[in-house]
Design an enzyme around this catalytic site. Structure first.
Site, PDB file in Angstrom:
ATOM      1  N   CYS A   1     -15.327  -0.021   8.846  1.00  0.00           N
ATOM      2  CA  CYS A   1     -16.171   1.166   9.016  1.00  0.00           C
ATOM      3  C   CYS A   1     -16.310   1.893   7.674  1.00  0.00           C
ATOM      4  O   CYS A   1     -15.350   2.012   6.907  1.00  0.00           O
ATOM      5  CB  CYS A   1     -15.524   2.083  10.055  1.00  0.00           C
ATOM      6  SG  CYS A   1     -16.249   3.727  10.191  1.00  0.00           S
TER       7      CYS A   1
ATOM      8  N   CYS B   1     -21.671   4.253  11.861  1.00  0.00           N
ATOM      9  CA  CYS B   1     -22.126   3.882  10.523  1.00  0.00           C
ATOM     10  C   CYS B   1     -22.764   2.491  10.554  1.00  0.00           C
ATOM     11  O   CYS B   1     -22.626   1.751  11.539  1.00  0.00           O
ATOM     12  CB  CYS B   1     -20.957   3.911   9.541  1.00  0.00           C
ATOM     13  SG  CYS B   1     -19.800   2.536   9.726  1.00  0.00           S
TER      14      CYS B   1
ATOM     15  N   HIS C   1       1.872   1.845  -3.453  1.00  0.00           N
ATOM     16  CA  HIS C   1       0.777   2.429  -4.238  1.00  0.00           C
ATOM     17  C   HIS C   1       0.717   3.950  -4.008  1.00  0.00           C
ATOM     18  O   HIS C   1       0.523   4.726  -4.949  1.00  0.00           O
ATOM     19  CB  HIS C   1      -0.558   1.789  -3.858  1.00  0.00           C
ATOM     20  CG  HIS C   1      -0.767   0.426  -4.437  1.00  0.00           C
ATOM     21  ND1 HIS C   1      -0.686   0.177  -5.789  1.00  0.00           N
ATOM     22  CD2 HIS C   1      -1.081  -0.757  -3.854  1.00  0.00           C
ATOM     23  CE1 HIS C   1      -0.923  -1.114  -6.011  1.00  0.00           C
ATOM     24  NE2 HIS C   1      -1.154  -1.689  -4.853  1.00  0.00           N
TER      25      HIS C   1
ATOM     26  N   THR D   1       0.834  -1.205   0.000  1.00  0.00           N
ATOM     27  CA  THR D   1       0.000   0.000   0.000  1.00  0.00           C
ATOM     28  C   THR D   1       0.869   1.256   0.000  1.00  0.00           C
ATOM     29  O   THR D   1       0.559   2.241  -0.678  1.00  0.00           O
ATOM     30  CB  THR D   1      -0.935   0.003   1.215  1.00  0.00           C
ATOM     31  OG1 THR D   1      -1.751  -1.173   1.182  1.00  0.00           O
ATOM     32  CG2 THR D   1      -1.828   1.234   1.217  1.00  0.00           C
TER      33      THR D   1
ATOM     34  N   GLU E   1       2.990  -0.453   9.466  1.00  0.00           N
ATOM     35  CA  GLU E   1       3.532  -1.697  10.008  1.00  0.00           C
ATOM     36  C   GLU E   1       4.656  -1.311  10.970  1.00  0.00           C
ATOM     37  O   GLU E   1       5.759  -1.000  10.534  1.00  0.00           O
ATOM     38  CB  GLU E   1       4.104  -2.581   8.900  1.00  0.00           C
ATOM     39  CG  GLU E   1       3.134  -2.979   7.815  1.00  0.00           C
ATOM     40  CD  GLU E   1       3.789  -3.836   6.734  1.00  0.00           C
ATOM     41  OE1 GLU E   1       3.075  -4.246   5.809  1.00  0.00           O
ATOM     42  OE2 GLU E   1       5.005  -4.115   6.825  1.00  0.00           O
TER      43      GLU E   1
END
Length: 347
Positions: free
Chosen positions: A105, A94, A43, A40, A62
């Protein structure tokens, strides 16, 4: 002043001084020790998440470290405690939260993406996100607790049982961790991975690894299972070919657990889903029980974390580490050492 690694634009990271803050009510100040760079983060580095990430953005989720200070109303934590962070902040209101699925969530703040992350020398987080680490666990290995928690959640979502046959498509860090957690559950596991370096590492960990570029993986699975097919397949490659392989290896009523993030729609053999009554399962993130189990698995060496760590670099060299990961090669997991005394040279 403290130092932080910041994403400022596509393919642009810097290390910059930031003004330290004080922990407020319900917050703690941490001294991050080690922070892993994950897919991620790459990305984000590529600019693929600019619609979500506000710049300049401090990356990293991490992590392992120690408590420095606690804010008002914080109980149960004291300076020096070894911790990791479950980097999720939910709204508790939510529909997903009300249904008991707070980890997904509908307004989730993923700390390190939606708000400042751990790749800095001082970090303020909610005390509710802390997960205690045993004092006997080295902090470099503890940085792998978060990705291990991902694997624990994935294996749990797929309902892997003792004696089942499991195929993991994609032998990167998460794929290898899924394979190890599934094996610890009692499953027989095969890893599908084109990278020779990653296959060798899998084999060193006692896993059987196949090369999809040179071997007939569905044929090997039929031979392995007596033509029955696998009970579970994990798609961790993020590639169209990986999706096809994961579907093709499954036996009747097999379960396909989708772990990788696919940025675009993929063609899927729905006739095979119909013909064999397959099940598709999505798996995202983790909950606290997954994190606590991950701590145990890393601490008791069920997850041989030290063998997955390819390199450790000081905070000031983090931008170069992103480029090294992007280039591939003989790299599995790179950790960034955020401690004050590690900024002179690579560890």
């Amino acid at each position: 002043m403290t130092i932080a690694v910041r994403y400022t634009a596509a393919r642009t990271l810097d290390t910059a001084p930031v003004e330290p803050a004080s922990p407020g009510p319900g917050e703690v100040e941490l001294a991050p020790a080690y922070v892993g760079i994950c897919g991620t983060d790459l990305h984000i580095f590529h600019g693929d998440m600019d619609a979500r990430v506000s710049t300049p953005a401090v990356l990293g989720h991490e992590m392992s470290g120690r408590v420095l200070r606690v804010g008002p109303d914080v109980e149960g934590w004291r300076p020096g405690d070894a911790v990791t962070v479950m980097p999720l902040r939910w709204d508790d209101s939510c529909p997903a939260c009300r249904a008991g699925n707070r980890h997904i969530c509908q307004h989730l703040d993923f700390i390190g993406i939606d708000s400042p992350g751990a790749m800095q020398q001082r970090w303020i987080v909610p005390a509710a996100t802390l997960v205690r680490l045993p004092d006997s666990l080295p902090l470099d290995r503890a940085a792998l607790v978060e990705p291990t928690a991902v694997a624990v959640h994935d294996v749990g979502r797929a309902r892997v049982r003792d004696g089942e046959r499991v195929v993991v498509v994609g032998g990167g860090p998460i794929g290898i961790l899924i394979a190890l957690v599934a094996r610890a559950t009692g499953a027989e596991v095969r890893v599908v991975e084109p990278s020779g370096h990653r296959r060798i590492l899998a084999q060193k960990l006692g896993l059987t690894a196949w090369n999809p570029a040179a071997e007939d993986v569905p044929g090997l699975v039929r031979q392995w299972t007596g033509d029955a097919g696998a009970d579970v397949a994990f798609e961790v490659s993020g590639a169209a070919g990986g999706v096809d392989t994961a579907v093709q290896v499954l036996g009747v009523r097999g379960r396909l657990c989708l772990v990788a993030i696919h940025p675009r729609p993929r063609e899927v053999d729905l006739h095979r889903f119909f013909w064999r009554e397959l099940t598709l399962i999505g798996a995202r993130l983790y909950d606290r029980s997954d994190f606590e189990k991950a701590v145990t698995l890393v601490a008791d060496a069920t997850i041989p974390a030290e063998q997955l760590i390819s390199k450790v670099v000081p905070l000031t060299q983090a931008p170069a580490a992103f480029e090294a990961l992007e280039a591939g090669g003989d790299v599995m997991k790179i950790l960034v050492n955020c401690t004050d005394d590690a900024q002179g040279a690579a560890v």
